[in-house]
Write a protein that holds these residues in place. Structure first.
Motif, short mmCIF file in Angstrom:
data_model
loop_
_atom_site.label_atom_id
_atom_site.label_comp_id
_atom_site.label_asym_id
_atom_site.label_seq_id
_atom_site.Cartn_x
_atom_site.Cartn_y
_atom_site.Cartn_z
N GLY A 143 37.60 35.75 37.37
CA GLY A 143 37.33 37.05 37.96
C GLY A 143 35.91 37.47 37.64
N SER A 144 35.75 38.73 37.23
CA SER A 144 34.41 39.26 36.98
C SER A 144 34.54 40.66 36.41
N VAL A 145 33.44 41.19 35.86
CA VAL A 145 33.44 42.63 35.60
C VAL A 145 33.69 43.38 36.90
N GLN A 146 33.33 42.76 38.02
CA GLN A 146 33.53 43.40 39.31
C GLN A 146 34.97 43.28 39.82
N GLY A 190 30.75 38.65 32.56
CA GLY A 190 29.68 39.54 32.96
C GLY A 190 28.57 38.71 33.59
N LEU A 191 27.34 39.07 33.31
CA LEU A 191 26.21 38.31 33.84
C LEU A 191 26.08 37.01 33.05
N LEU A 217 25.79 43.64 23.70
CA LEU A 217 25.31 42.47 22.97
C LEU A 217 23.86 42.12 23.31
N GLY A 218 23.30 42.75 24.35
CA GLY A 218 21.88 42.68 24.59
C GLY A 218 21.36 41.38 25.15
N ARG A 219 22.22 40.60 25.75
CA ARG A 219 21.76 39.33 26.34
C ARG A 219 22.68 38.95 27.48
N ALA A 220 22.16 38.12 28.37
CA ALA A 220 23.02 37.52 29.38
C ALA A 220 23.86 36.44 28.73
N GLY A 221 25.00 36.15 29.31
CA GLY A 221 25.85 35.11 28.77
C GLY A 221 25.43 33.73 29.23
N ASP A 249 32.12 39.70 28.84
CA ASP A 249 31.05 40.40 29.53
C ASP A 249 30.01 41.00 28.61
N GLY A 250 30.04 40.61 27.34
CA GLY A 250 29.09 41.17 26.39
C GLY A 250 29.29 42.65 26.12
#
Length: 255
Positions: A143-146, A190-191, A217-221, A249-250
């Motif tokens: 899925g997604s955060v979306q 997340g991203l 968490l301040g970063r992309a995964g 999703d951080g």
């Protein structure tokens, strides 16, 4: 003992990104992995790398939008590899075009994104249902955060709708297939830095700032950040978990 020993795991969209990382993670945990993708060369290269590292892997070409091809692949996997006990529906696409933009592009985006992200998840799951019921298997949908919200940009309504649909499909199947011993769960990334969003990450700093401002968490995964949840949901560690979504999703949804 490896967590996925004696399992046959089928992963769609496995030639790159999240799907590739999950396939490698499953192989390290003892699963025999079947990598499905439209990119025949990249899928086979990934399978070869798994085999070189001591794992078991096969690659096969599949366009998840073609229902008859999904049925044929399920039969081929059963005949050549064995009955699938794990299915990861990872294949997906995205286009960030505004709904109020070019009308033809909006319609094309909707049709294409739904065909892959939602119809494709249905097509592959339906094709492998016999094997999954026979093995009391596990389905992991990406899925997604979306699946819960529209990201803070005026774009990608088709993607948001498709990922809401994936979560709804996950919950519906969990309710129906539980009596057959089949568990159905999802992961909500997340991203994640994948080829799918490489262009956006390189060319849309405003969008990246929106994501980072809402990611504690301040970063992309990385694709590898999804592997742990995918192993958990496919293994007996989650024996009493179904109809759920594990967010990776951080912390995006907390802000």
């Amino acid at each position: 003992m490896p967590l996925l020993q004696n399992h046959i795991a089928v992963v769609t969209g496995a030639a790159s990104g999240i799907g590739r990382a999950i396939a490698f993670g499953y192989a390290k945990e003892g699963a025999q992995v079947v990598l499905l993708d439209t990119n025949e060369t990249a899928a086979e290269e990934a399978a070869q790398e798994i085999r070189r590292s001591g794992g078991q892997a096969e690659s096969m070409v599949l366009d998840v939008t073609r229902r008859e091809d999904c049925t044929a692949i399920a039969k081929r996997v059963a005949a050549q590899v064995g009955p699938a006990s794990i299915l990861v529906n990872n294949a997906g696409i995205n286009r960030r075009n505004a709904f109020t933009g070019d009308a033809e592009a909006v319609v094309r985006d909707w049709q294409d994104i739904m065909a892959v992200n939602l119809n494709g998840t249905f097509n592959v799951t339906h094709a492998f249902l016999g094997s999954l019921r026979a093995t009391k298997g596990r389905i992991v949908n990406i899925g997604s955060v979306q699946s819960f919200m529209h990201v803070r940009t005026p774009s990608s309504p088709a993607y948001t709708a498709s990922k809401h649909g994936v979560l709804g499909f996950t919950r519906a199947l969990a309710a129906e297939l539980g009596k057959h011993g089949v568990r159905v769960n999802a992961i909500g990334p997340g991203l994640i830095e994948t080829p799918l969003n490489a262009s956006v990450r390189a060319n849309d700093p405003e969008l990246m700032k929106i994501f980072m401002d809402h990611t504690p968490l301040g970063r992309a995964g990385k694709p590898e950040d999804i592997v742990g949840p995918a192993i958990f949901l496919a293994s007996d560690l989650s024996a009493y978990v179904t109809g759920s979504i594990v967010m990776a999703d951080g912390g995006y949804r907390t802000v």
